[in-house]
Design a protein around this motif. Structure first.
Motif, PDB file in Angstrom:
ATOM      1  N   SER A  45     102.213  46.050  60.088  1.00  0.00           N
ATOM      2  CA  SER A  45     101.854  44.748  59.538  1.00  0.00           C
ATOM      3  C   SER A  45     102.306  44.615  58.084  1.00  0.00           C
ATOM      4  N   THR A  46     102.118  45.676  57.301  1.00  0.00           N
ATOM      5  CA  THR A  46     102.524  45.656  55.888  1.00  0.00           C
ATOM      6  C   THR A  46     104.039  45.551  55.755  1.00  0.00           C
ATOM      7  N   LEU A  47     104.767  46.292  56.601  1.00  0.00           N
ATOM      8  CA  LEU A  47     106.232  46.222  56.567  1.00  0.00           C
ATOM      9  C   LEU A  47     106.725  44.809  56.902  1.00  0.00           C
ATOM     10  N   LEU A  48     106.135  44.201  57.927  1.00  0.00           N
ATOM     11  CA  LEU A  48     106.543  42.847  58.312  1.00  0.00           C
ATOM     12  C   LEU A  48     106.174  41.826  57.233  1.00  0.00           C
ATOM     13  N   GLY A  50     106.039  42.452  54.026  1.00  0.00           N
ATOM     14  CA  GLY A  50     107.028  42.658  52.967  1.00  0.00           C
ATOM     15  C   GLY A  50     108.370  42.035  53.312  1.00  0.00           C
ATOM     16  N   LEU A  51     108.784  42.179  54.584  1.00  0.00           N
ATOM     17  CA  LEU A  51     110.040  41.575  55.041  1.00  0.00           C
ATOM     18  C   LEU A  51     109.966  40.055  54.936  1.00  0.00           C
ATOM     19  N   ALA A  52     108.852  39.481  55.376  1.00  0.00           N
ATOM     20  CA  ALA A  52     108.675  38.026  55.309  1.00  0.00           C
ATOM     21  C   ALA A  52     108.720  37.545  53.859  1.00  0.00           C
ATOM     22  N   ARG A  53     108.134  38.321  52.965  1.00  0.00           N
ATOM     23  CA  ARG A  53     108.115  37.934  51.541  1.00  0.00           C
ATOM     24  C   ARG A  53     109.524  37.973  50.949  1.00  0.00           C
ATOM     25  N   GLN A  54     110.333  38.945  51.387  1.00  0.00           N
ATOM     26  CA  GLN A  54     111.717  39.027  50.903  1.00  0.00           C
ATOM     27  C   GLN A  54     112.570  37.886  51.458  1.00  0.00           C
ATOM     28  N   ILE A 124     108.393  35.667  62.230  1.00  0.00           N
ATOM     29  CA  ILE A 124     109.526  35.843  61.313  1.00  0.00           C
ATOM     30  C   ILE A 124     110.819  35.378  61.968  1.00  0.00           C
ATOM     31  N   VAL A 125     111.021  35.761  63.238  1.00  0.00           N
ATOM     32  CA  VAL A 125     112.230  35.338  63.965  1.00  0.00           C
ATOM     33  C   VAL A 125     112.263  33.816  64.092  1.00  0.00           C
ATOM     34  N   SER A 133     108.568  25.858  62.241  1.00  0.00           N
ATOM     35  CA  SER A 133     107.617  26.382  63.223  1.00  0.00           C
ATOM     36  C   SER A 133     106.605  27.355  62.620  1.00  0.00           C
ATOM     37  N   ALA A 134     106.743  27.679  61.344  1.00  0.00           N
ATOM     38  CA  ALA A 134     105.896  28.704  60.720  1.00  0.00           C
ATOM     39  C   ALA A 134     104.416  28.341  60.781  1.00  0.00           C
TER      40      ALA A 134
END
Length: 195
Positions: A45-48, A50-54, A124-125, A133-134
Motif C-alpha cells: 500500500s505504501t509503495l503504491l 508513493g507511486l501515485a504521488r510521483q 492508478i492504472v 475516474s479517480a
C-alpha cells in the motif's frame, strides 16, 4: 496457495464474506504468518501510494499531506491503524457477545487491506487511462472497504444482525475520529481549510 487461489479467495470474499472468513480461518496460518501478511499489505500500500504521488503530484500541500508523503511515516501510521482496528474489532465485538479472537481479527484486517491494495493498483492504472475516474474509483474502494469490514466483523464474531454491526461500526468510527483529531491537535497536524 498460488495467485489463482488468491484470486478465487478474493472473489469469494467479495461475494460471500462469511465464507471468505471461513476459508481464511481454514488456512490455519500461524501468528507469525498473519503478522507477515499485515506487513506485506502495508508495504504494498505504501509503495503504491508513493507511486501515485510521483505520477500525480498534489497541487497544494498542507501539514497532513506533507507528513503522509514520507513513506516511513505513512507505513507506520497504516500499520498502527490496522493494529488499532484489530484491537477495536476484537474488544467491541466481545463486549457485545461475539467470540472472535485478536489473531483472526489481524488476519481479516490484513486480507481486507490486500484486497484494497488490488483496488489501489487498479485506481492508478485507471487514472493513467481515464484521469476523471479517480474520484469514482475512490468511492468504490471506500464502499468495498466498509462493506467488507462490516460483513467480516459479523462473520468473525458470529453475529446475526447486520444492522447492529453497522451501528457499532459507525459509532466506533465517530469515537476513533474524535480521538485521532485530539491527537492530531496535540501534535499540531491539521489539514488546511480554504477560507
Amino acid at each position: 496457495m498460488n495467485f489463482r487461489d488468491l484470486g478465487d479467495l478474493m472473489v469469494m470474499t467479495l461475494r460471500n464474506p462469511a465464507q471468505g472468513v471461513a476459508m481464511l480461518r481454514g488456512l490455519d496460518l500461524s501468528m507469525a504468518e498473519r503478522w507477515l501478511m499485515l506487513v506485506l499489505a502495508v508495504c504494498l500500500s505504501t509503495l503504491l501510494a508513493g507511486l501515485a504521488r510521483q505520477l500525480f503530484p498534489p497541487s497544494t500541500e498542507d501539514a497532513l499531506s506533507a507528513f503522509l508523503s514520507v513513506p516511513m511515516w505513512l507505513a507506520v501510521l497504516q500499520f498502527g491503524a490496522m493494529i488499532v482496528s484489530a484491537v477495536v474489532i476484537t474488544v467491541i465485538g466481545r463486549a457485545f457477545g461475539g467470540h472472535g479472537t485478536f489473531e483472526d481479527a489481524i488476519l481479516l484486517i490484513a486480507w481486507v487491506e490486500l484486497i484494497l491494495v488490488g483496488l489501489q493498483a487498479m485506481q492508478i492504472v485507471l487514472m493513467l487511462i481515464m484521469p476523471g475516474s479517480a474520484a469514482l474509483m475512490s468511492m468504490v474502494a471506500f464502499g468495498i472497504s466498509v462493506y467488507l469490514t462490516i460483513s467480516m466483523t459479523k462473520a468473525l464474531h458470529g453475529f446475526e444482525s447486520v444492522a447492529k454491526v453497522t451501528l457499532g461500526f459507525i459509532g466506533t468510527v465517530f469515537v476513533l475520529g474524535f480521538v485521532l483529531s485530539v491527537i492530531a491537535a496535540a501534535f499540531g497536524i491539521f489539514p488546511e481549510v480554504a477560507p
